[in-house]
Scaffold this active site. Structure first.
Site, short mmCIF file in Angstrom:
data_model
loop_
_atom_site.label_atom_id
_atom_site.label_comp_id
_atom_site.label_asym_id
_atom_site.label_seq_id
_atom_site.Cartn_x
_atom_site.Cartn_y
_atom_site.Cartn_z
N LYS A 1 7.81 -44.08 15.49
CA LYS A 1 7.73 -44.38 16.93
C LYS A 1 7.15 -43.23 17.74
O LYS A 1 6.47 -43.43 18.75
CB LYS A 1 9.12 -44.74 17.46
CG LYS A 1 9.68 -46.05 16.93
CD LYS A 1 8.97 -47.23 17.50
CE LYS A 1 9.60 -48.55 17.08
NZ LYS A 1 8.78 -49.71 17.50
N GLU B 1 11.65 -49.74 26.76
CA GLU B 1 12.65 -50.66 26.24
C GLU B 1 12.98 -50.19 24.83
O GLU B 1 12.18 -49.50 24.20
CB GLU B 1 12.10 -52.09 26.19
CG GLU B 1 11.27 -52.45 24.95
CD GLU B 1 9.94 -51.70 24.86
OE1 GLU B 1 9.45 -51.23 25.91
OE2 GLU B 1 9.40 -51.58 23.74
N SER C 1 8.82 -46.27 7.40
CA SER C 1 8.60 -46.04 8.83
C SER C 1 9.70 -45.24 9.52
O SER C 1 9.47 -44.65 10.56
CB SER C 1 8.43 -47.39 9.54
OG SER C 1 9.53 -48.22 9.27
#
Lengths: 407, 273
Positions: free
Chosen positions: A99, A121, A388
């Site tokens: 991210k 969010e 990830s």
């Protein structure tokens, strides 16, 4: 592969209006159009600006810790007895997931655009943490919207965000999960549109977000492609990544789209199983529609109401998916499959015990599918799995399933 | 001429402004919606904006979000909203009805089916909050073919260039959002709305209604002289917020009617521009 038949110039997408075939676009209320225009113009200008690019690359190297390794999971590959499995170690990034590649990029955009405040969010909390992190570093105020239900599931990340100086806003409307957090962030953005930058965490939302998130995350695939060539002398045979909104998957896939021999598998959350309806797999069991600013595959009922979703992993618990994935599915360039909760949990334990790497529950979906896929392939072939995120944030969830309290 | 066009022509001739209440179909309960529509007309409404319930009403403030949730609790969706309009039309062939909602339920039904069924039910227009003109070419053409008006929003952030673009595709009227924010927000600024309306009038001859932030007779009277109509949504819908499922909704309907009467009188009494 179908890509040769299609003969598609993938770099030409999205179109100027933000469309990937029939998907994507800009479905927002009029008030936000000017903000999206402003963002698009800033992004198109800055991505060609050497100073901006240099700062982004420097941040990725020295703050995020890139390049992330491409690790040959030899013991696991041997046990599976098929293809060689390589893990793209996004779990080793600062803040523990892919991210941050995107939040570093978007925060830099915010800085160049002169915005003083960011909002975001979050579902699992990884994007919220990554946003709070970059906001702290740049001295911007940060508000993170999170569904009430997710706040309970991800208490550790909520506290991390608070330590980083962010305000975590509990969203109590609708299903009280990621989709509602996104609704609320949009509502706040429309109110404070002049001075606020909305950092969307996945490759979805209105144009230009799917494009710019993809571009910031494509560092994953660019590195992996070169690392594969360096260590195996050839391109991989297959790529595997989990898909919620799909930002880690598109980041891995995109730099390989033009490579015809490379197959791509996006792994959606099968939840309790597709047949139960309790899952989060719009590409596998949904229909195209419009939500959160873009046209894409959605989990919805016959009346066009968005369905409640379920996944053991909060980060995949979302009824939509990035529009580029919808398009790649329709043209057959990527395959989309599902892994259910139980298979993901088994893979979580397996990778932890076999390689000493604890994957996030999201990434565990990719790990589980890679194992199935590898078993059908030969030892000369290679698979790259996007790991990830790391599983630390999920220890409470797993312990809970094991009936162990660790408070 | 469409019902909407002839209404605005008549109002202009009379020097009057349109009063446009917004309610959500199925709120607080589907059995009251058609009755409420008739009562609102009797209280002075010129057009009714009927909200199509949606699970993710992104542009709404808390009051209207709850109205959508109440309607969805009774499984009211686009199909039911169309049935309600058809029922309303049996007794009222004159008052224009505009459906207001989000793209997905309309897209799920299919644009062509929607246009045909809406027209058959007696709907006059559609305002899709999250479908700007760039994405609306297909549905606009289908609606035009069956004589439905396509209403678009203009915002405080709309540039002159966009005002021109939106006006070119819009029919019926333009809906001017009075403030940056969600429905029901409280920071209405009459002077900035005046400036915004001047820009809109420069590029369009369509009637303009103003909405968001109008909560009573005074705020409606302040805006009415500047435009061709005022929309009242959250303040009206909020009357149903505390309805008890077991009870009859007559008292809440009476409160809603009283609000519309108050605004009607205030608008009619406001000085003309």
């Amino acid at each position: 592969m179908s890509s040769s038949k299609n003969n598609v110039d993938y770099a030409a997408f999205p179109s100027k209006e933000g469309h990937f075939g029939r998907y994507g676009g800009r479905f927002v209320s009029e008030t936000l159009i000017f903000a999206l225009d402003e963002l698009e113009q800033a992004f198109l200008r800055l991505r060609k600006d050497p100073a901006f690019q240099a700062e982004f690359d420097r941040d990725l190297a020295h703050y995020v810790g890139r390049p992330s390794p491409l690790y040959h999971a030899e013991r696991w590959s041997r046990e599976v007895g098929g293809a060689q499995i390589y893990l793209k170690r996004e779990d080793l990034n600062h803040t523990g997931a892919h991210k941050v590649n995107n939040t570093v990029g978007q925060a830099l955009l915010a800085k160049y655009m002169g915005k003083k405040r960011v909002i975001a969010e979050t579902g699992a909390g990884q994007h919220g943490v990554a946003s709070a992190t970059v906001a702290a570093r740049l001295g911007m105020s940060c508000q993170v919207f999170m569904g009430e239900e997710d706040i309970q599931r991800q208490a550790l990340n909520v506290y991390r965000m608070k330590l980083l100086g962010a305000e975590v806003v509990s969203v109590k409307s609708g299903s009280r999960t990621l989709k509602d957090a996104m609704n609320e962030a949009m509502r706040v953005w429309v109110t404070d549109v002049d001075d606020t930058f909305y950092i969307i965490g996945t490759a979805a939302g209105p144009h230009p977000y799917p494009m710019l998130v993809r571009d910031f995350q494509s560092v994953i695939g660019r590195e992996a492609r070169q690392q594969c060539l360096d260590s195996t002398g050839k391109l991989p045979d297959a790529l595997v990544a989990c898909v919620g909104g799909g930002s880690n998957a598109i980041g891995l896939f995109h730099p390989f789209l033009q490579d015809e021999g490379v197959e791509m598998y996006g792994v959606e959350a099968g939840g309790h199983g597709l047949a139960t309806g309790q899952h989060a797999a719009p590409l596998s069991d949904g229909r195209p529609g419009v939500l959160h600013g873009n046209r894409t595959y959605l989990m919805q009922d016959d009346n066009g109401q968005i369905s409640h979703t379920h996944s053991v992993s909060a980060g995949l618990d979302y009824p939509g998916v990035g529009p580029e994935h919808s398009w790649l599915k329709d043209i057959g360039r990527a395959q989309y499959v599902t892994i259910d909760d139980e298979e993901a949990l088994t893979a979580f334990r397996k990778l932890t015990l076999t390689e000493g790497i604890m994957p996030a529950l999201e990434s565990s979906h990719a790990v589980a599918y890679a194992e199935k896929l590898a078993a059908t392939m030969s030892p000369e072939q290679t698979i790259v799995v996007n790991l990830s995120g790391r599983g630390d944030k999920d220890i409470h969830t797993v312990a809970g399933i094991d009936g162990i309290g660790i408070d | 001429m469409s019902r909407l066009s002839s209404l605005f022509t008549t109002l202009a001739e009379q020097g009057r402004k349109a009063l446009v209440p917004y309610i959500v179909a199925g709120d607080p309960d589907p059995r009251y919606t058609v009755t409420l529509m008739h009562e609102l007309v009797a209280a002075g409404a010129d057009i009714i904006e009927l909200g199509i319930p949606f699970s993710d009403p992104m542009a709404e403030g808390p009051v209207i979000q709850l109205a959508h949730e109440r309607a969805l609790a009774h499984n009211t969706s686009l199909n039911q909203a169309l049935d309600m309009v058809a029922e309303f039309r049996r007794e009222d062939s004159k008052t224009p009805i505009v459906l207001m909602g989000y793209t997905n339920p309309v897209e799920r039904m299919g644009y062509e089916t929607f246009a045909r069924q809406a027209s058959d039910s007696g709907v006059d227009g559609l305002l899709t909050v999250d479908m700007p003109p760039e994405e609306a070419a297909e549905i606009s053409a289908l609606m035009k073919a069956v004589g439905l008006d396509n209403i678009f929003l203009l915002a405080p952030t709309s540039s002159e260039q966009r005002i021109a673009k939106v006006s070119a595709l819009a029919t019926g009227y333009l809906y001017c959002v009075s403030l940056k924010g969600v429905t029901g927000a409280g920071h209405l600024d009459v002077d900035s709305v005046r400036a915004q309306l001047a820009l809109i009038k420069k590029h369009s001859t369509l009637p303009v209604t103003v909405g968001f932030g109008i909560k009573d007779g005074a705020s409606a009277a302040a805006l009415a002289p500047l435009c061709e109509g005022v929309v009242v949504g959250s303040a009206l819908v909020d009357r149903f917020a505390n309805w008890d499922h077991e009870a009859d909704a007559a008292p809440q309907i009476a409160q809603a009617v009283a609000l519309i009467k108050e605004i009607r009188e205030a608008v009619d009494g406001a000085p003309t521009n």
